[in-house]
Structures are given as C-alpha cells and as structure tokens.
Design a protein around this motif. Structure first.
Motif, PDB file in Angstrom:
ATOM      1  N   GLU A   1     -64.606  91.624 -38.212  1.00 22.00           N
ATOM      2  CA  GLU A   1     -64.848  90.330 -37.262  1.00 22.00           C
ATOM      3  C   GLU A   1     -63.397  89.690 -37.097  1.00 22.00           C
ATOM      4  O   GLU A   1     -62.940  89.369 -38.188  1.00 22.00           O
ATOM      5  CB  GLU A   1     -65.752  89.193 -37.450  1.00 22.00           C
ATOM      6  CG  GLU A   1     -66.172  88.229 -36.510  1.00 22.00           C
ATOM      7  CD  GLU A   1     -66.953  87.220 -37.041  1.00 22.00           C
ATOM      8  OE1 GLU A   1     -67.281  86.501 -36.423  1.00 22.00           O
ATOM      9  OE2 GLU A   1     -67.759  87.634 -38.087  1.00 22.00           O
ATOM     10  N   HIS A   2     -62.787  89.265 -35.812  1.00 21.47           N
ATOM     11  CA  HIS A   2     -61.480  88.524 -35.806  1.00 21.47           C
ATOM     12  C   HIS A   2     -61.811  87.232 -35.130  1.00 21.47           C
ATOM     13  O   HIS A   2     -62.730  87.454 -33.982  1.00 21.47           O
ATOM     14  CB  HIS A   2     -60.737  89.318 -34.859  1.00 21.47           C
ATOM     15  CG  HIS A   2     -60.084  90.727 -35.797  1.00 21.47           C
ATOM     16  ND1 HIS A   2     -60.628  91.791 -35.970  1.00 21.47           N
ATOM     17  CD2 HIS A   2     -58.792  90.771 -36.379  1.00 21.47           C
ATOM     18  CE1 HIS A   2     -60.022  92.685 -36.505  1.00 21.47           C
ATOM     19  NE2 HIS A   2     -58.874  92.195 -37.015  1.00 21.47           N
ATOM     20  N   VAL A   3     -61.123  86.273 -35.134  1.00 16.55           N
ATOM     21  CA  VAL A   3     -61.625  84.848 -34.872  1.00 16.55           C
ATOM     22  C   VAL A   3     -60.059  84.082 -34.602  1.00 16.55           C
ATOM     23  O   VAL A   3     -59.396  84.435 -35.374  1.00 16.55           O
ATOM     24  CB  VAL A   3     -62.273  84.128 -35.644  1.00 16.55           C
ATOM     25  CG1 VAL A   3     -62.397  82.741 -34.999  1.00 16.55           C
ATOM     26  CG2 VAL A   3     -63.831  84.799 -35.816  1.00 16.55           C
ATOM     27  N   GLU A   4     -59.862  83.995 -33.253  1.00 16.68           N
ATOM     28  CA  GLU A   4     -58.595  83.070 -33.237  1.00 16.68           C
ATOM     29  C   GLU A   4     -59.024  81.726 -33.570  1.00 16.68           C
ATOM     30  O   GLU A   4     -59.800  81.162 -33.052  1.00 16.68           O
ATOM     31  CB  GLU A   4     -58.363  83.211 -31.477  1.00 16.68           C
ATOM     32  CG  GLU A   4     -56.828  82.322 -31.301  1.00 16.68           C
ATOM     33  CD  GLU A   4     -56.466  82.589 -29.880  1.00 16.68           C
ATOM     34  OE1 GLU A   4     -55.785  81.590 -29.405  1.00 16.68           O
ATOM     35  OE2 GLU A   4     -57.261  83.466 -29.217  1.00 16.68           O
ATOM     36  N   GLY A   5     -58.114  81.207 -34.475  1.00 18.46           N
ATOM     37  CA  GLY A   5     -58.229  79.635 -34.978  1.00 18.46           C
ATOM     38  C   GLY A   5     -57.205  79.088 -35.575  1.00 18.46           C
ATOM     39  O   GLY A   5     -56.492  79.843 -36.453  1.00 18.46           O
ATOM     40  N   ASP A   6     -57.154  77.848 -35.941  1.00 17.14           N
ATOM     41  CA  ASP A   6     -56.152  77.209 -36.774  1.00 17.14           C
ATOM     42  C   ASP A   6     -56.812  76.852 -38.288  1.00 17.14           C
ATOM     43  O   ASP A   6     -57.933  76.053 -38.307  1.00 17.14           O
ATOM     44  CB  ASP A   6     -55.716  75.864 -36.028  1.00 17.14           C
ATOM     45  CG  ASP A   6     -54.751  75.312 -36.573  1.00 17.14           C
ATOM     46  OD1 ASP A   6     -54.394  75.151 -37.670  1.00 17.14           O
ATOM     47  OD2 ASP A   6     -53.780  74.711 -35.820  1.00 17.14           O
ATOM     48  N   MET A   7     -56.252  77.444 -39.098  1.00 19.28           N
ATOM     49  CA  MET A   7     -56.922  76.912 -40.403  1.00 19.28           C
ATOM     50  C   MET A   7     -56.810  75.623 -40.879  1.00 19.28           C
ATOM     51  O   MET A   7     -57.464  75.152 -42.046  1.00 19.28           O
ATOM     52  CB  MET A   7     -56.040  77.963 -41.359  1.00 19.28           C
ATOM     53  CG  MET A   7     -54.931  77.548 -41.748  1.00 19.28           C
ATOM     54  SD  MET A   7     -53.851  79.110 -42.953  1.00 19.28           S
ATOM     55  CE  MET A   7     -52.212  78.637 -42.749  1.00 19.28           C
ATOM     56  N   ARG A   8     -56.091  74.775 -40.379  1.00 20.28           N
ATOM     57  CA  ARG A   8     -56.163  73.349 -40.380  1.00 20.28           C
ATOM     58  C   ARG A   8     -57.424  72.872 -39.954  1.00 20.28           C
ATOM     59  O   ARG A   8     -57.720  71.553 -40.524  1.00 20.28           O
ATOM     60  CB  ARG A   8     -54.848  72.773 -39.878  1.00 20.28           C
ATOM     61  CG  ARG A   8     -53.606  73.167 -40.500  1.00 20.28           C
ATOM     62  CD  ARG A   8     -52.412  72.543 -39.613  1.00 20.28           C
ATOM     63  NE  ARG A   8     -52.371  73.348 -38.156  1.00 20.28           N
ATOM     64  CZ  ARG A   8     -51.316  73.112 -37.452  1.00 20.28           C
ATOM     65  NH1 ARG A   8     -50.395  72.354 -37.850  1.00 20.28           N
ATOM     66  NH2 ARG A   8     -51.326  73.530 -36.471  1.00 20.28           N
ATOM     67  N   ASP A   9     -58.031  73.136 -39.009  1.00 21.17           N
ATOM     68  CA  ASP A   9     -59.293  72.778 -38.594  1.00 21.17           C
ATOM     69  C   ASP A   9     -60.341  73.526 -38.020  1.00 21.17           C
ATOM     70  O   ASP A   9     -61.259  72.864 -37.411  1.00 21.17           O
ATOM     71  CB  ASP A   9     -58.984  71.640 -37.310  1.00 21.17           C
ATOM     72  CG  ASP A   9     -58.278  72.430 -36.357  1.00 21.17           C
ATOM     73  OD1 ASP A   9     -58.510  73.739 -36.193  1.00 21.17           O
ATOM     74  OD2 ASP A   9     -57.526  71.827 -35.203  1.00 21.17           O
TER      75      ASP A   9
END
Length: 246
Positions: free
Chosen positions: A86-94
């Motif tokens: 599974e792939h998710v685009e996202g910012d690990m800070r929030d």
C-alpha cells in the motif's frame, strides 16, 4: 523538505540507477532486527519517508508494509518495485491514518527534518501509529556525536544504454547550528548517449543523542540508542528504537 529537490521530483526516475535496491539489503537486515525487538509479533509495518521503496524491496519479504512519502514521483518509482504494498502520499510530520501498526520505520528521510519542532512532530506521528507493545525504529544518517565530513559515490547502468553516476560531499558549514550540507553532482546518460550534469545542494538536519532521547521520551516512547559500525572503515552510526509501553 525533500520534495524541494530535483532528485526526488523530476529526476526521481533515475533513483533506481543512482542508488540500486540491492545496496539496501544489509541496511534492511539491521532494520528487521530492530523492528523485531517490539514486544508484539511484528507483521504490519508503517514506513514513513519510504522514498523509492528500496528498503521495502527487502522488508516486504518479512512484513506487510504501508509506504508513505511526500513525493508523488518517488511513490511512482516505489509502486513499480513494490506493487503489492500500500502506498500513501503524505507528510510524516502531520500524517494521521487513523489506524495503528505493530511497528513504524523511518530511514534517512529523517535527515530532511531541520528543526527540533519538525523532528518532534515526526516522532509524535510514529507514536500515534504504533500500537501498545510496538516499536518505532529511526535511522538518521548522522547525529552530532557521529558526524564527520565525508564523500560518497556510486551509480549503475540499466543494461539498455541508460546509466547514472553521482558524487556526494557532505560537510558542516557551521558546527553551532542543527544542519549540514551535501553537494551532489549527478551524471545522467540517456539511452541515445546524451548526457546531463546536475549539481544540487541538500540541507539536512543534525541532532544530538540527548535531543533524540528527550523527544522520544516526550512522545511516550521508552528510548534506546544503538551505535553500530558496518565495517572497519565505516563511520559509526546511531539507530534509535522507541518502544511504546504495552
């Protein structure tokens, strides 16, 4: 953050040649051992800042992976290598996925966190996604105690005419701040023989073991630092494990 750099944007398709997946086998083995230190049976793992998925190529043999990265171009590279993940685009800070995992893994994407605030936010993200009894593994390239100026080089060919080479030089312009600088020179050869030379400067964070320990503890983890040396000529490297109490 890393999405500001061409290496992870319009040049992302070159990543498998600049940093081949097979070179990640030893690093993934160390990560696997650290992930398995959790107090639960580790099956589901969240990787934050998964990049082109080169660690995942090895980790997916042992774990069920959810891969998160800020760069859509790097996620495209990873999807080709790891279609079963599974792939998710996202910012690990929030990032907040609304579910938890047996363990969380963050490799050298940590290096692009330049402030304690961003590092603390990322540690909090890891804690929020780590179920009780689980563990989070953090593998920055450097800490204040282990940093030394260095150079690296590498690259490979695809067997069909395309090839890539790089030289990287990491140094610290100001030892009193929390970042260092790496200058990369990339030489990219297309199938038709045309070449392009790219120079890019990356700014990456540098924090002490005490900062890491304090932020892990503040998030709710029980912290552990392991200092390892991969070979007799290699610089020491710190790996941090945060255990979430059961």
């Amino acid at each position: 953050m890393s999405e500001d750099y061409r290496l992870y944007a319009d040049l992302a398709a070159w990543w498998p040649l600049l940093s081949p997946p097979e070179e990640y086998a030893d690093e993934a083995a160390v990560a696997t051992s650290a992930l398995d230190s959790a107090d639960v049976d580790v099956r589901e793992v969240l990787e934050l800042g998964s990049g082109g998925g080169h660690n995942a190529v090895h980790l997916k043999r042992r774990f069920e992976l959810t891969l998160v990265d800020l760069s859509p171009r790097m996620l495209e590279v990873s999807r080709r290598l790891n279609p079963e993940c599974e792939h998710v685009e996202g910012d690990m800070r929030d990032l907040r996925l609304g579910r938890d995992f047996d363990a969380v893994f963050i490799h050298d994407a940590l290096d692009y966190l330049l402030t304690e605030e961003d590092l603390a936010a990322t540690v909090a993200t890891a804690f929020a996604h780590c179920r009780p009894g689980g563990a989070a593994v953090f593998v920055p390239d450097h800490t204040t105690e282990t940093f030394a100026e260095s150079t690296e080089h590498g690259g490979s060919d695809d067997g069909d005419g395309r090839g890539a080479r790089f030289l990287g030089w990491t140094w610290d312009p100001d030892p009193d701040d929390t970042w260092v600088r790496t200058d990369y020179v990339l030489l990219l050869r297309e199938k038709d023989g045309n070449t392009e030379v790219v120079h890019e400067t990356h700014t990456t964070g540098l924090f002490s073991r005490d900062v890491w320990h304090r932020l892990l503890t503040a998030a709710g983890f029980e912290p552990l630092v392991l200092t390892r040396r991969d070979g007799p000529d290699d610089a020491p490297r710190d790996l941090f494990i945060g255990h979430r109490p059961a």
